[in-house]
Motif scaffolding. Structure first.
Motif, PDB file in Angstrom:
ATOM      1  N   MET A  14      46.636  44.507  44.887  1.00  0.00           N
ATOM      2  CA  MET A  14      45.922  44.092  43.951  1.00  0.00           C
ATOM      3  C   MET A  14      45.673  45.418  42.759  1.00  0.00           C
ATOM      4  O   MET A  14      45.475  46.565  43.300  1.00  0.00           O
ATOM      5  CB  MET A  14      44.444  43.514  44.033  1.00  0.00           C
ATOM      6  CG  MET A  14      44.804  42.342  44.747  1.00  0.00           C
ATOM      7  SD  MET A  14      43.033  41.485  45.373  1.00  0.00           S
ATOM      8  CE  MET A  14      43.460  40.137  46.232  1.00  0.00           C
ATOM      9  N   ASP A  15      45.717  45.012  41.523  1.00  0.00           N
ATOM     10  CA  ASP A  15      45.301  46.225  40.622  1.00  0.00           C
ATOM     11  C   ASP A  15      44.205  46.097  40.001  1.00  0.00           C
ATOM     12  O   ASP A  15      44.136  45.358  38.901  1.00  0.00           O
ATOM     13  CB  ASP A  15      46.687  46.418  39.711  1.00  0.00           C
ATOM     14  CG  ASP A  15      46.608  47.765  38.655  1.00  0.00           C
ATOM     15  OD1 ASP A  15      45.645  48.520  39.172  1.00  0.00           O
ATOM     16  OD2 ASP A  15      47.317  47.769  37.734  1.00  0.00           O
ATOM     17  N   PHE A  16      43.126  46.758  40.530  1.00  0.00           N
ATOM     18  CA  PHE A  16      41.904  46.427  39.931  1.00  0.00           C
ATOM     19  C   PHE A  16      41.470  47.228  38.916  1.00  0.00           C
ATOM     20  O   PHE A  16      41.905  48.554  38.745  1.00  0.00           O
ATOM     21  CB  PHE A  16      40.794  46.932  41.063  1.00  0.00           C
ATOM     22  CG  PHE A  16      40.677  45.910  42.304  1.00  0.00           C
ATOM     23  CD1 PHE A  16      40.308  44.653  42.109  1.00  0.00           C
ATOM     24  CD2 PHE A  16      41.295  46.240  43.518  1.00  0.00           C
ATOM     25  CE1 PHE A  16      40.180  43.897  43.230  1.00  0.00           C
ATOM     26  CE2 PHE A  16      41.221  45.530  44.504  1.00  0.00           C
ATOM     27  CZ  PHE A  16      40.843  44.194  44.305  1.00  0.00           C
ATOM     28  N   ASP A  17      40.757  46.599  37.855  1.00  0.00           N
ATOM     29  CA  ASP A  17      40.287  47.269  36.507  1.00  0.00           C
ATOM     30  C   ASP A  17      39.228  48.091  36.809  1.00  0.00           C
ATOM     31  O   ASP A  17      38.119  47.436  37.344  1.00  0.00           O
ATOM     32  CB  ASP A  17      40.093  46.245  35.534  1.00  0.00           C
ATOM     33  CG  ASP A  17      39.733  46.576  34.242  1.00  0.00           C
ATOM     34  OD1 ASP A  17      39.405  47.744  34.396  1.00  0.00           O
ATOM     35  OD2 ASP A  17      39.957  46.007  33.438  1.00  0.00           O
ATOM     36  N   PRO A  18      39.235  49.486  36.660  1.00  0.00           N
ATOM     37  CA  PRO A  18      38.060  50.303  36.871  1.00  0.00           C
ATOM     38  C   PRO A  18      36.684  49.722  36.037  1.00  0.00           C
ATOM     39  O   PRO A  18      35.680  49.932  36.632  1.00  0.00           O
ATOM     40  CB  PRO A  18      38.671  51.460  36.346  1.00  0.00           C
ATOM     41  CG  PRO A  18      39.984  51.524  36.518  1.00  0.00           C
ATOM     42  CD  PRO A  18      40.431  49.957  35.909  1.00  0.00           C
ATOM     43  N   THR A  19      36.973  48.799  34.942  1.00  0.00           N
ATOM     44  CA  THR A  19      35.811  48.658  34.120  1.00  0.00           C
ATOM     45  C   THR A  19      35.153  47.592  34.869  1.00  0.00           C
ATOM     46  O   THR A  19      33.976  47.416  35.062  1.00  0.00           O
ATOM     47  CB  THR A  19      36.192  47.885  32.812  1.00  0.00           C
ATOM     48  OG1 THR A  19      36.987  48.801  32.076  1.00  0.00           O
ATOM     49  CG2 THR A  19      35.200  47.256  32.096  1.00  0.00           C
ATOM     50  N   LEU A  20      35.858  46.431  35.636  1.00  0.00           N
ATOM     51  CA  LEU A  20      35.166  45.659  36.373  1.00  0.00           C
ATOM     52  C   LEU A  20      34.572  46.178  37.845  1.00  0.00           C
ATOM     53  O   LEU A  20      33.390  45.623  38.260  1.00  0.00           O
ATOM     54  CB  LEU A  20      36.155  44.635  36.977  1.00  0.00           C
ATOM     55  CG  LEU A  20      37.349  43.648  35.998  1.00  0.00           C
ATOM     56  CD1 LEU A  20      38.091  42.838  36.439  1.00  0.00           C
ATOM     57  CD2 LEU A  20      36.048  43.076  34.835  1.00  0.00           C
ATOM     58  N   LEU A  21      35.066  47.304  38.113  1.00  0.00           N
ATOM     59  CA  LEU A  21      34.474  47.842  39.448  1.00  0.00           C
ATOM     60  C   LEU A  21      33.137  48.532  38.914  1.00  0.00           C
ATOM     61  O   LEU A  21      32.297  48.405  39.729  1.00  0.00           O
ATOM     62  CB  LEU A  21      35.361  48.871  39.935  1.00  0.00           C
ATOM     63  CG  LEU A  21      36.951  48.488  40.585  1.00  0.00           C
ATOM     64  CD1 LEU A  21      37.548  49.735  41.204  1.00  0.00           C
ATOM     65  CD2 LEU A  21      36.532  47.393  41.635  1.00  0.00           C
ATOM     66  N   ARG A  22      33.239  49.224  37.928  1.00  0.00           N
ATOM     67  CA  ARG A  22      32.040  49.675  37.130  1.00  0.00           C
ATOM     68  C   ARG A  22      30.851  48.608  37.017  1.00  0.00           C
ATOM     69  O   ARG A  22      29.496  48.948  37.316  1.00  0.00           O
ATOM     70  CB  ARG A  22      32.088  50.678  36.068  1.00  0.00           C
ATOM     71  CG  ARG A  22      33.009  51.829  36.231  1.00  0.00           C
ATOM     72  CD  ARG A  22      32.948  52.470  34.951  1.00  0.00           C
ATOM     73  NE  ARG A  22      34.064  53.927  34.865  1.00  0.00           N
ATOM     74  CZ  ARG A  22      35.037  53.854  34.763  1.00  0.00           C
ATOM     75  NH1 ARG A  22      35.527  52.701  34.317  1.00  0.00           N
ATOM     76  NH2 ARG A  22      35.917  54.989  35.138  1.00  0.00           N
ATOM     77  N   ARG A  27      35.677  37.373  36.834  1.00  0.00           N
ATOM     78  CA  ARG A  27      37.050  37.781  36.711  1.00  0.00           C
ATOM     79  C   ARG A  27      37.300  38.593  38.241  1.00  0.00           C
ATOM     80  O   ARG A  27      38.541  38.459  38.686  1.00  0.00           O
ATOM     81  CB  ARG A  27      37.196  38.606  35.507  1.00  0.00           C
ATOM     82  CG  ARG A  27      37.587  37.929  34.336  1.00  0.00           C
ATOM     83  CD  ARG A  27      37.533  38.919  33.233  1.00  0.00           C
ATOM     84  NE  ARG A  27      38.865  39.758  33.510  1.00  0.00           N
ATOM     85  CZ  ARG A  27      39.051  41.038  32.713  1.00  0.00           C
ATOM     86  NH1 ARG A  27      38.374  41.339  31.937  1.00  0.00           N
ATOM     87  NH2 ARG A  27      40.054  41.806  33.056  1.00  0.00           N
ATOM     88  N   LEU A  28      36.254  39.418  38.429  1.00  0.00           N
ATOM     89  CA  LEU A  28      36.654  40.318  39.828  1.00  0.00           C
ATOM     90  C   LEU A  28      36.676  39.418  40.900  1.00  0.00           C
ATOM     91  O   LEU A  28      37.333  39.640  41.787  1.00  0.00           O
ATOM     92  CB  LEU A  28      35.420  41.216  39.788  1.00  0.00           C
ATOM     93  CG  LEU A  28      35.497  42.240  40.774  1.00  0.00           C
ATOM     94  CD1 LEU A  28      37.037  43.085  40.762  1.00  0.00           C
ATOM     95  CD2 LEU A  28      34.307  43.187  41.053  1.00  0.00           C
ATOM     96  N   GLU A  29      35.825  38.195  41.225  1.00  0.00           N
ATOM     97  CA  GLU A  29      35.794  37.427  42.222  1.00  0.00           C
ATOM     98  C   GLU A  29      37.034  36.567  42.149  1.00  0.00           C
ATOM     99  O   GLU A  29      37.535  36.274  43.368  1.00  0.00           O
ATOM    100  CB  GLU A  29      34.396  36.709  42.222  1.00  0.00           C
ATOM    101  CG  GLU A  29      33.275  37.429  42.721  1.00  0.00           C
ATOM    102  CD  GLU A  29      31.950  36.634  42.602  1.00  0.00           C
ATOM    103  OE1 GLU A  29      31.347  36.889  43.377  1.00  0.00           O
ATOM    104  OE2 GLU A  29      31.759  35.567  41.817  1.00  0.00           O
ATOM    105  N   ASP A  30      37.608  35.979  41.035  1.00  0.00           N
ATOM    106  CA  ASP A  30      38.768  35.537  40.904  1.00  0.00           C
ATOM    107  C   ASP A  30      39.905  36.292  41.560  1.00  0.00           C
ATOM    108  O   ASP A  30      40.624  35.827  42.172  1.00  0.00           O
ATOM    109  CB  ASP A  30      39.009  35.023  39.423  1.00  0.00           C
ATOM    110  CG  ASP A  30      38.081  34.032  39.168  1.00  0.00           C
ATOM    111  OD1 ASP A  30      37.130  33.309  40.055  1.00  0.00           O
ATOM    112  OD2 ASP A  30      38.034  33.530  37.863  1.00  0.00           O
ATOM    113  N   GLN A  31      40.008  37.511  41.055  1.00  0.00           N
ATOM    114  CA  GLN A  31      41.076  38.473  41.404  1.00  0.00           C
ATOM    115  C   GLN A  31      41.008  38.501  43.099  1.00  0.00           C
ATOM    116  O   GLN A  31      42.151  38.581  43.587  1.00  0.00           O
ATOM    117  CB  GLN A  31      40.917  39.801  40.978  1.00  0.00           C
ATOM    118  CG  GLN A  31      42.113  40.697  40.993  1.00  0.00           C
ATOM    119  CD  GLN A  31      41.963  42.039  40.190  1.00  0.00           C
ATOM    120  OE1 GLN A  31      41.184  42.158  39.473  1.00  0.00           O
ATOM    121  NE2 GLN A  31      43.112  42.735  40.475  1.00  0.00           N
ATOM    122  N   VAL A  32      39.611  38.821  43.512  1.00  0.00           N
ATOM    123  CA  VAL A  32      39.656  39.204  45.041  1.00  0.00           C
ATOM    124  C   VAL A  32      39.985  37.938  45.859  1.00  0.00           C
ATOM    125  O   VAL A  32      40.481  37.718  46.930  1.00  0.00           O
ATOM    126  CB  VAL A  32      38.252  39.703  45.120  1.00  0.00           C
ATOM    127  CG1 VAL A  32      37.769  39.913  46.821  1.00  0.00           C
ATOM    128  CG2 VAL A  32      37.985  41.084  44.556  1.00  0.00           C
TER     129      VAL A  32
END
Length: 293
Positions: A1-9, A40-45
């Motif tokens: 997975m390529d996580f967006d740093p904005t979502l992580l922050r 969006r982050l939970e959907d990606q995970v």
């Protein structure tokens, strides 16, 4: 997975502040924008990271594990950004230093400067035998650390010490014989100090060893080939100070000073000069002094 740093922050901000509203205040986003990014982050995970109720917000087990990874990733990204952040300072620095001033701290100093100012080119002369003061005067160096007598006013003193006569622990010579000496080649402050002091005495002496390398000179002294002049801080185990013996006169105090070429105060030179000024002093090594029998 390529996580967006904005979502992580956003995820880390929600956990640290305890809610979507306060996370939005920290990140200057609306509550709905924060909620959208978390979805969006939970959907990606592919799994829930947060338990949401009307009263509180807590991490799921997956959320706790994800938080640790997210924090490490963000920390690494921040360190990477600092390391390669473009510096407005460019140009070059020509620096001269005697071997016995910085020693094994020189690589660390150069690495620190290169990381802070990657667009600056360094040109470094490390030598005991070069006339660094003359090179500054001749516009061959921008900065130089030089050692000498404490006689010049207005120069920036980095460290104070004293010149001493040094020989090996096992050095001995029969009375009446010519004293052997090991020196750096001219021009060298240590050699000049020693020869000037000897010229004012009736001591019979000769040069038995010459080397432009400090390690070469230390090896000759440790082998017992002869006596030399050092600053007190440089005396190593297996050597002794022989001031006052064999008819040797007392030597003067010494100073390491930082010289700047007039007109050379570019931002790069000024920045490197500040690093030299902030170098911590190393504790002098205890030196043995030869005692009378």
């Amino acid at each position: 997975m390529d996580f967006d740093p904005t979502l992580l922050r956003t995820f880390v901000a929600v956990v640290e502040t305890g809610g979507f509203t306060r996370a939005g205040e920290r990140l200057h986003l609306t509550q709905s924008a924060i909620s959208h990014q978390i979805r969006r982050l939970e959907d990606q995970v592919g799994r829930a990271l947060l338990h949401r109720t009307t009263r509180r917000l807590t991490l799921t087990e997956d959320g706790e594990d994800f938080l640790r990874h997210a924090q490490r990733i963000l920390h690494s990204l921040e360190a990477l950004s600092r390391r390669f952040q473009p510096s407005p300072i460019a140009g070059s620095v020509r620096f001269g230093v005697p071997e016995n001033f910085i020693g094994d701290r020189l690589p660390g100093l150069l690495r620190q400067f290169a990381c802070a100012f990657p667009n600056v080119r360094m040109d470094v002369n490390v030598s005991m035998s070069m006339d660094l003061r003359q090179m500054v005067d001749n516009d061959e160096l921008d900065l130089a650390v030089v050692i000498g007598l404490p006689e010049r006013s207005g120069e920036q003193v980095l460290r104070r010490t004293r010149f001493v006569w040094v020989a090996a622990e096992h050095f001995d010579i029969a009375a009446g014989r010519s004293l052997p000496f090991a020196f750096f080649p001219s021009p060298c402050v240590n050699r000049h100090i020693g020869v000037s002091a000897l010229d004012g005495t009736g001591v019979d002496w000769h040069v038995v060893f010459t080397s432009p390398s400090q390690q070469g000179l230390l090896a000759a002294v440790a082998a017992g080939l002869g006596i030399t002049v050092m600053v007190e801080d440089d005396v190593e185990p297996g050597m002794r100070i022989v001031d006052g013996h064999y008819g040797l006169p007392k030597l003067p105090p010494a100073e390491f000073v930082l010289l700047r070429r007039p007109g050379a105060c570019t931002p790069a030179v000024a920045a490197f000069g500040r690093m030299i000024e902030e170098l911590p002093e190393t504790a002098p090594m205890p030196a043995r002094t030869l005692r009378s029998a």
